[in-house]
Design a protein around this motif. Structure first.
Motif, PDB file in Angstrom:
ATOM      1  N   GLY A 150      -2.980   2.973  -3.877  1.00  0.00           N
ATOM      2  CA  GLY A 150      -4.134   2.676  -4.719  1.00  0.00           C
ATOM      3  C   GLY A 150      -4.038   1.376  -5.495  1.00  0.00           C
ATOM      4  O   GLY A 150      -4.993   0.990  -6.156  1.00  0.00           O
ATOM      5  N   LEU A 179      -8.726  -4.419   0.784  1.00  0.00           N
ATOM      6  CA  LEU A 179      -9.706  -3.475   0.266  1.00  0.00           C
ATOM      7  C   LEU A 179     -10.032  -2.373   1.276  1.00  0.00           C
ATOM      8  O   LEU A 179     -10.288  -1.237   0.900  1.00  0.00           O
ATOM      9  CB  LEU A 179     -10.977  -4.203  -0.169  1.00  0.00           C
ATOM     10  CG  LEU A 179     -10.801  -5.130  -1.370  1.00  0.00           C
ATOM     11  CD1 LEU A 179     -12.087  -5.890  -1.651  1.00  0.00           C
ATOM     12  CD2 LEU A 179     -10.357  -4.351  -2.601  1.00  0.00           C
ATOM     13  N   ARG A 180      -9.992  -2.720   2.564  1.00  0.00           N
ATOM     14  CA  ARG A 180     -10.269  -1.729   3.606  1.00  0.00           C
ATOM     15  C   ARG A 180      -9.015  -0.950   3.995  1.00  0.00           C
ATOM     16  O   ARG A 180      -9.086  -0.008   4.758  1.00  0.00           O
ATOM     17  CB  ARG A 180     -10.836  -2.416   4.865  1.00  0.00           C
ATOM     18  CG  ARG A 180     -12.230  -2.944   4.691  1.00  0.00           C
ATOM     19  CD  ARG A 180     -12.773  -3.599   5.973  1.00  0.00           C
ATOM     20  NE  ARG A 180     -12.110  -4.875   6.212  1.00  0.00           N
ATOM     21  CZ  ARG A 180     -11.324  -5.146   7.259  1.00  0.00           C
ATOM     22  NH1 ARG A 180     -11.104  -4.259   8.188  1.00  0.00           N
ATOM     23  NH2 ARG A 180     -10.755  -6.333   7.390  1.00  0.00           N
ATOM     24  N   GLN A 181      -7.869  -1.384   3.492  1.00  0.00           N
ATOM     25  CA  GLN A 181      -6.569  -0.815   3.845  1.00  0.00           C
ATOM     26  C   GLN A 181      -6.356  -0.853   5.363  1.00  0.00           C
ATOM     27  O   GLN A 181      -5.937   0.116   5.980  1.00  0.00           O
ATOM     28  CB  GLN A 181      -6.406   0.590   3.285  1.00  0.00           C
ATOM     29  CG  GLN A 181      -6.406   0.585   1.773  1.00  0.00           C
ATOM     30  CD  GLN A 181      -6.126   1.944   1.176  1.00  0.00           C
ATOM     31  OE1 GLN A 181      -5.744   2.886   1.847  1.00  0.00           O
ATOM     32  NE2 GLN A 181      -6.293   2.029  -0.125  1.00  0.00           N
ATOM     33  N   SER A 220     -10.084  -8.877   2.318  1.00  0.00           N
ATOM     34  CA  SER A 220     -10.936  -7.857   2.914  1.00  0.00           C
ATOM     35  C   SER A 220     -10.084  -6.741   3.519  1.00  0.00           C
ATOM     36  O   SER A 220     -10.383  -5.555   3.353  1.00  0.00           O
ATOM     37  CB  SER A 220     -11.827  -8.496   3.982  1.00  0.00           C
ATOM     38  OG  SER A 220     -12.558  -7.520   4.664  1.00  0.00           O
ATOM     39  N   SER A 233      -7.761  -4.499  -8.064  1.00  0.00           N
ATOM     40  CA  SER A 233      -8.869  -5.443  -7.970  1.00  0.00           C
ATOM     41  C   SER A 233     -10.057  -4.997  -8.815  1.00  0.00           C
ATOM     42  O   SER A 233     -10.736  -5.821  -9.408  1.00  0.00           O
ATOM     43  CB  SER A 233      -9.288  -5.639  -6.514  1.00  0.00           C
ATOM     44  OG  SER A 233      -9.699  -4.417  -5.952  1.00  0.00           O
ATOM     45  N   LEU A 234     -10.298  -3.690  -8.884  1.00  0.00           N
ATOM     46  CA  LEU A 234     -11.421  -3.223  -9.694  1.00  0.00           C
ATOM     47  C   LEU A 234     -11.113  -3.330 -11.192  1.00  0.00           C
ATOM     48  O   LEU A 234     -11.942  -3.759 -11.977  1.00  0.00           O
ATOM     49  CB  LEU A 234     -11.754  -1.768  -9.350  1.00  0.00           C
ATOM     50  CG  LEU A 234     -12.289  -1.537  -7.952  1.00  0.00           C
ATOM     51  CD1 LEU A 234     -12.462  -0.039  -7.705  1.00  0.00           C
ATOM     52  CD2 LEU A 234     -13.595  -2.267  -7.737  1.00  0.00           C
ATOM     53  N   CYS A 275       0.838  -1.206   0.000  1.00  0.00           N
ATOM     54  CA  CYS A 275       0.000   0.000   0.000  1.00  0.00           C
ATOM     55  C   CYS A 275       0.869   1.250   0.000  1.00  0.00           C
ATOM     56  O   CYS A 275       0.567   2.224  -0.692  1.00  0.00           O
ATOM     57  CB  CYS A 275      -0.920  -0.021   1.210  1.00  0.00           C
ATOM     58  SG  CYS A 275      -2.060   1.376   1.255  1.00  0.00           S
ATOM     59  N   THR A 308      -6.832  -1.400  -4.523  1.00  0.00           N
ATOM     60  CA  THR A 308      -8.179  -1.014  -4.927  1.00  0.00           C
ATOM     61  C   THR A 308      -8.295  -0.945  -6.444  1.00  0.00           C
ATOM     62  O   THR A 308      -9.153  -1.580  -7.036  1.00  0.00           O
ATOM     63  CB  THR A 308      -8.546   0.346  -4.312  1.00  0.00           C
ATOM     64  OG1 THR A 308      -8.398   0.237  -2.903  1.00  0.00           O
ATOM     65  CG2 THR A 308      -9.974   0.709  -4.636  1.00  0.00           C
ATOM     66  N   LEU A 309      -7.422  -0.192  -7.086  1.00  0.00           N
ATOM     67  CA  LEU A 309      -7.471  -0.060  -8.539  1.00  0.00           C
ATOM     68  C   LEU A 309      -7.223  -1.391  -9.219  1.00  0.00           C
ATOM     69  O   LEU A 309      -7.855  -1.733 -10.201  1.00  0.00           O
ATOM     70  CB  LEU A 309      -6.435   0.960  -9.021  1.00  0.00           C
ATOM     71  CG  LEU A 309      -6.701   2.403  -8.623  1.00  0.00           C
ATOM     72  CD1 LEU A 309      -5.524   3.281  -9.019  1.00  0.00           C
ATOM     73  CD2 LEU A 309      -7.976   2.909  -9.278  1.00  0.00           C
TER      74      LEU A 309
END
Length: 189
Positions: free
Chosen positions: A98, A167-169, A164, A104-105, A93, A101-102
């Motif tokens: 990012g 995604l929640r950092q 999880s 995985s999306l 991180c 998040t970026l």
């Protein structure tokens, strides 16, 4: 950052550096060629397309984040392994803001099938590592696992909690460590 590219690994190293400095949008054939100090055609000698370059870069980032630790003892102690994984997630991180998040999306969509495949290969490697640690850990109660509750199933749970947290950092492993202690170890551990 004007280096002569001598290998695919060099290109990936430069691509990772671009991500660190400018984010994911900086990774394309032209920007990587420019950062490497080579022609666009030189990049195409190693990667067929931008998608191929980005997919390989994704894999490269995951491998950097979850490289094999120098301390092999981590793979014999479930709690130490969990701490290591969460430390690596925090490192990832910090190094690649990012990314999780970026990543995985962006790579779970159908048009990114190669990136998705590479990501899933890395995830499978991490999951297999967790299974190995669970099976090697001498402190696990002899009756902790059953035919219905296997090391593989518990590794799946740990991995889900890890995703999880990504995604929640949230890189604090204490709740997962406590869950693991209560599930696998004698009360004195």
């Amino acid at each position: 950052m004007n280096t002569v590219v001598t290998s695919k690994d060099e290109i990936l190293k430069v691509s990772r550096e671009l991500i660190r400095q400018q984010g994911w949008s900086a990774v394309n054939i032209r920007s990587v060629a420019s950062a490497c100090g080579v022609s666009v055609g030189s990049i195409y000698n190693y990667f067929d397309s931008k998608s191929d370059l980005v997919s390989a870069t994704v894999e490269s980032v995951w491998c950097e984040i979850f490289h094999r630790p120098d301390d092999g003892a981590i793979f014999h102690d479930t709690l130490a392994c969990i701490v290591w994984i969460y430390e690596r997630m925090a490192y990832g991180c910090k190094q690649y803001p990012g990314f999780f998040t970026l990543h995985s999306l962006g790579f779970m969509r159908e048009d990114k099938s190669d990136g998705k495949r590479r990501m899933q290969q890395t995830w499978q490697h991490i999951l297999q590592g967790l299974c190995t640690v669970l099976k090697r850990d001498p402190n696990v109660r002899p009756d902790a696992f059953t035919d219905a509750f296997t090391p593989e199933k518990f590794a799946d749970i740990l991995f889900s909690l890890m995703l999880s947290a990504l995604l929640r950092q949230d890189y604090d492993p204490n709740t997962v460590l406590e869950l693991t202690r209560r599930t696998l170890y004698e009360s004195s551990h």
